[in-house]
Motif scaffolding. Structure first.
Motif, short mmCIF file in Angstrom:
data_model
loop_
_atom_site.label_atom_id
_atom_site.label_comp_id
_atom_site.label_asym_id
_atom_site.label_seq_id
_atom_site.Cartn_x
_atom_site.Cartn_y
_atom_site.Cartn_z
N SER A 86 0.83 -1.20 0.00
CA SER A 86 0.00 0.00 0.00
C SER A 86 0.87 1.25 0.00
O SER A 86 2.03 1.23 0.41
N MET A 87 0.28 2.34 -0.49
CA MET A 87 0.97 3.62 -0.54
C MET A 87 0.08 4.68 0.09
O MET A 87 -1.13 4.72 -0.18
N SER A 88 0.67 5.53 0.90
CA SER A 88 -0.06 6.64 1.49
C SER A 88 0.35 7.94 0.79
O SER A 88 1.53 8.26 0.71
N LEU A 89 -0.65 8.65 0.29
CA LEU A 89 -0.37 9.94 -0.32
C LEU A 89 0.18 10.93 0.69
O LEU A 89 0.81 11.93 0.33
N GLY A 90 -0.06 10.65 1.98
CA GLY A 90 0.44 11.52 3.03
C GLY A 90 1.95 11.58 3.08
O GLY A 90 2.52 12.56 3.59
N PHE A 91 2.63 10.55 2.56
CA PHE A 91 4.10 10.57 2.55
C PHE A 91 4.63 11.78 1.81
O PHE A 91 5.67 12.34 2.18
N PHE A 92 3.93 12.20 0.78
CA PHE A 92 4.43 13.28 -0.07
C PHE A 92 4.17 14.66 0.53
O PHE A 92 4.57 15.67 -0.05
N PHE A 107 -0.35 -0.95 -6.75
CA PHE A 107 -0.36 -1.09 -5.30
C PHE A 107 -1.57 -1.91 -4.87
O PHE A 107 -2.56 -2.03 -5.61
N THR A 108 -1.50 -2.46 -3.66
CA THR A 108 -2.68 -3.14 -3.11
C THR A 108 -3.70 -2.13 -2.62
O THR A 108 -4.90 -2.39 -2.65
N GLN A 109 -3.21 -0.97 -2.18
CA GLN A 109 -4.10 0.05 -1.64
C GLN A 109 -3.42 1.41 -1.72
O GLN A 109 -2.21 1.53 -1.58
N ILE A 110 -4.22 2.45 -1.98
CA ILE A 110 -3.73 3.82 -1.92
C ILE A 110 -4.52 4.54 -0.85
O ILE A 110 -5.76 4.59 -0.90
N LEU A 111 -3.80 5.07 0.13
CA LEU A 111 -4.42 5.74 1.28
C LEU A 111 -4.40 7.25 1.09
O LEU A 111 -3.50 7.79 0.44
N PRO A 112 -5.38 7.95 1.66
CA PRO A 112 -5.43 9.41 1.53
C PRO A 112 -4.35 10.09 2.34
O PRO A 112 -3.60 9.45 3.08
N GLY A 135 -3.44 -7.90 -17.47
CA GLY A 135 -4.16 -7.85 -16.21
C GLY A 135 -4.24 -6.45 -15.65
O GLY A 135 -3.35 -5.64 -15.84
N CYS A 136 -5.34 -6.18 -14.94
CA CYS A 136 -5.52 -4.86 -14.34
C CYS A 136 -4.97 -4.83 -12.93
O CYS A 136 -4.78 -5.86 -12.29
N CYS A 137 -4.73 -3.63 -12.44
CA CYS A 137 -4.26 -3.44 -11.07
C CYS A 137 -5.47 -3.40 -10.15
O CYS A 137 -6.29 -2.48 -10.22
N ASN A 138 -5.60 -4.38 -9.27
CA ASN A 138 -6.72 -4.45 -8.32
C ASN A 138 -6.33 -3.70 -7.05
O ASN A 138 -6.02 -4.30 -6.02
N CYS A 139 -6.33 -2.41 -7.16
CA CYS A 139 -5.91 -1.55 -6.05
C CYS A 139 -7.14 -0.96 -5.37
O CYS A 139 -7.97 -0.30 -6.02
N HIS A 140 -7.26 -1.17 -4.07
CA HIS A 140 -8.38 -0.59 -3.32
C HIS A 140 -8.09 0.88 -3.02
O HIS A 140 -7.06 1.23 -2.45
N ILE A 141 -9.01 1.73 -3.43
CA ILE A 141 -8.92 3.17 -3.13
C ILE A 141 -10.26 3.57 -2.54
O ILE A 141 -11.30 3.45 -3.18
N TYR A 160 -5.80 0.77 -13.79
CA TYR A 160 -6.35 0.47 -12.47
C TYR A 160 -7.81 0.03 -12.63
O TYR A 160 -8.59 0.72 -13.28
N ARG A 161 -8.15 -1.09 -12.00
CA ARG A 161 -9.53 -1.57 -12.10
C ARG A 161 -10.44 -0.64 -11.32
O ARG A 161 -10.34 -0.50 -10.10
N LEU A 162 -11.35 0.00 -12.02
CA LEU A 162 -12.19 1.02 -11.39
C LEU A 162 -13.16 0.43 -10.38
O LEU A 162 -13.52 1.08 -9.39
N THR A 163 -13.61 -0.81 -10.60
CA THR A 163 -14.56 -1.42 -9.68
C THR A 163 -13.94 -1.76 -8.34
O THR A 163 -14.66 -2.07 -7.38
#
Length: 536
Positions: A86-92, A107-112, A135-141, A160-163
């Motif tokens: 997972s990646m946190s946008l807060g890092f930036f 990523f598996t997940q992108i955090l706010p 294959g698409c990226c199954n990233c939970h956002i 990125y898989r939108l669903t």
């Protein structure tokens, strides 16, 4: 025992290639990014007193990007192959000057960002790593993930898989004006539209979704939200959609949009005729492909009903091309016609169709066979509207005055034909022609009158004509506007060990005005040694 703490020390060394870092190279505004992913980073702007960070083979952003200077303006990050954590946008948030953020990876997940804002971030690109396959990226956002990117005006999401994203993932984005969604791995357009319908600031929307096969009326109830049942976009100035093969269009499917900047897809003739029933009022650019031929008259009926200005038709039935069949295409400004030559034999074209298209300024005809196009033999009056012409139709000979009726033509592209002979005065009448491209043909000789009459020509390209060995004296002297010439490989008969090329004799007084003269190293047949080139 005293507490031991691990310390990480980064040694910064400034040199011509940038700052040193285990994963990143840091460049100032004046430095070139060198070999690093030119297709992703070099076009991103850089500013004085700021840095660009180009990072490769990153596995964990929060760990691998430690120690970077805080005044980074542009991040260009390439993740390691495979799915990352997972990646946190807060890092930036530690990079308060950050304006451009490009991340290539899954990523598996992108955090706010949490409660922290990124006040200067305006452009963000989330791209699935090239080479991951289909294959698409199954990233939970989750919901409202991008809400604290308060000045983000440009967002691209690709692969990125939108669903896998929450229905309200984009809620709260008040400044977003440009949104590109590419390869979202959804089959229903509603999955896209209903997620973005609350972005009221949106001006430009581009969607590339090859998996979508049926255009149905959008219904946001599929997301189980309390939103309006149908999406509404009031401020869109530009909408460009690209789909794969579309076997069905439901009536009213695109009524919410009305105007399209561009629409691309593979359509059969039957489905194409249903396009005006979709609710669309106008399309500026329409691109149609597919394995089924489309009659010219049928496509022109759609062109008329939807006020299409530019058309790219790759599956045209060229046998149906005539003056009468294009009568409803009179509003066209650009036309590309390509036939299914490998499936159906190409006819001898009826070039008088150009007479009916008086608003057409660009014409491109590809992948057909017409060895002797009679472009001007039908025309009693000059064609004063066409300025650019591209022909890939296996032309073998250019006859005298072949283009004489095209009096306003400025650009002529004859690349990749089979031209072996150009008669004298072949380009007579093209007094406004500025660019002539005859690369990749079979031309062996240039005569004194080959290019006669091209007084406005500034660009001449003859590269990849493998046997040019005879250029007559005075061949280019009358090209008084010529600036750039590309002769390519110059060859000579086997009996002559030295190629003699007297540039003054060939170009005369215009030699001094040339800004670019390209002649590649002369070629001999394989196995021959001892050749010299002598230019006078």
């Amino acid at each position: 025992m005293g507490e031991m703490r691990a310390a990480v020390l980064f040694l910064w060394i400034q040199c011509t290639s940038g700052w040193m870092h285990p994963k990143c190279q840091i460049y100032d505004s004046g430095e070139d990014l060198g070999h690093f992913l030119k297709w992703t980073c070099n076009y991103l702007p850089r500013h004085a007193e700021h840095y660009t960070a180009a990072c490769e083979d990153v596995t964990a952003i929060e760990e691998d990007l430690l120690g970077l200077p805080p005044n980074i303006n542009t991040f260009c990050i390439s993740m390691a192959n495979g799915q990352n954590r997972s990646m946190s946008l807060g890092f930036f948030s530690q990079f308060q000057d950050l304006e451009y953020l490009y991340i290539d990876g899954c990523f598996t997940q992108i955090l706010p960002t949490g409660n922290i804002h990124l006040p200067n971030l305006q452009h963000m690109y989330l791209i699935v790593k090239w080479g991951m396959g289909s294959g698409c990226c199954n990233c939970h956002i989750g919901p409202h993930t991008f809400r604290n990117l308060v000045n983000l005006c440009d967002l691209t999401i690709q692969g990125y898989r939108l669903t896998a994203m929450a229905p309200d993932v984009f809620h709260g984005m008040t400044q977003l004006q440009r949104f590109i969604i590419s390869e979202p791995c959804v089959e229903d357009l509603s999955e896209i539209l209903c997620r973005i319908m609350n972005i009221k600031s949106l001006i430009e929307l581009k969607i590339k979704a090859p998996e979508i096969q049926t255009l149905n009326q959008s219904n946001c109830s599929i997301l189980n939200t309390k939103e309006s049942m149908k999406p509404v976009f009031n401020n869109l100035a530009s909408a460009d959609f690209s789909f794969g093969e579309i076997p069905h269009i439901e009536e009213g499917a695109l009524a919410w949009l009305q105007n399209l900047t561009g629409l691309s897809g593979a359509f059969s003739q039957e489905v194409l005729l249903r396009l005006p029933l979709s609710g669309i009022q106008q399309i500026q650019y329409f691109s149609c492909s597919g394995s089924n031929e489309i009659d010219i008259e049928r496509i022109c009926n759609v062109v008329f009903l939807l006020s299409i200005k530019k058309i790219h038709l790759a599956n045209a039935n060229m046998r149906s091309l005539s003056m009468s069949s294009v009568e409803l295409c009179t509003g066209l400004e650009y036309m590309y016609l390509g036939g299914l030559g490998s499936i159906h034999p190409s006819p001898h074209l009826k070039w008088n169709f150009i007479t009916s298209l008086k608003n057409l300024n660009r014409l491109n005809i590809d992948f057909l066979r017409d060895k002797n196009p009679e472009i001007c033999s039908f025309q009693k009056q000059p064609i004063t509207w066409l300025t650019k012409l591209t022909l890939l139709i296996n032309i073998q000979i250019l006859f005298a005055k072949q283009f004489s009726c095209l009096v306003t033509l400025q650009y002529l592209d004859l690349t990749q034909n089979l031209i072996s002979n150009i008669e004298d005065f072949a380009f007579m009448g093209l007094t406004n022609l500025e660019s002539l491209d005859i690369t990749q043909n079979k031309i062996t000789q240039i005569n004194a009158n080959t290019f006669f009459g091209l007084h406005s020509l500034t660009w001449l390209d003859l590269r990849n004509n493998p046997l040019i060995h005879n250029i007559e004296a005075m061949s280019f002297t009358h090209l008084t506007s010529l600036k750039q010439v590309f002769l390519g490989q110059v060859n000579n008969p086997l009996t002559e060990p030295v190629i003699k090329l007297n540039l003054t004799l060939i170009f005369g007084g215009i030699l001094s005005q040339l800004t670019h003269l390209y002649i590649s190293s002369a070629m001999r047949p394989k196995g021959y040694m001892g050749q010299r080139v002598q230019a006078g």
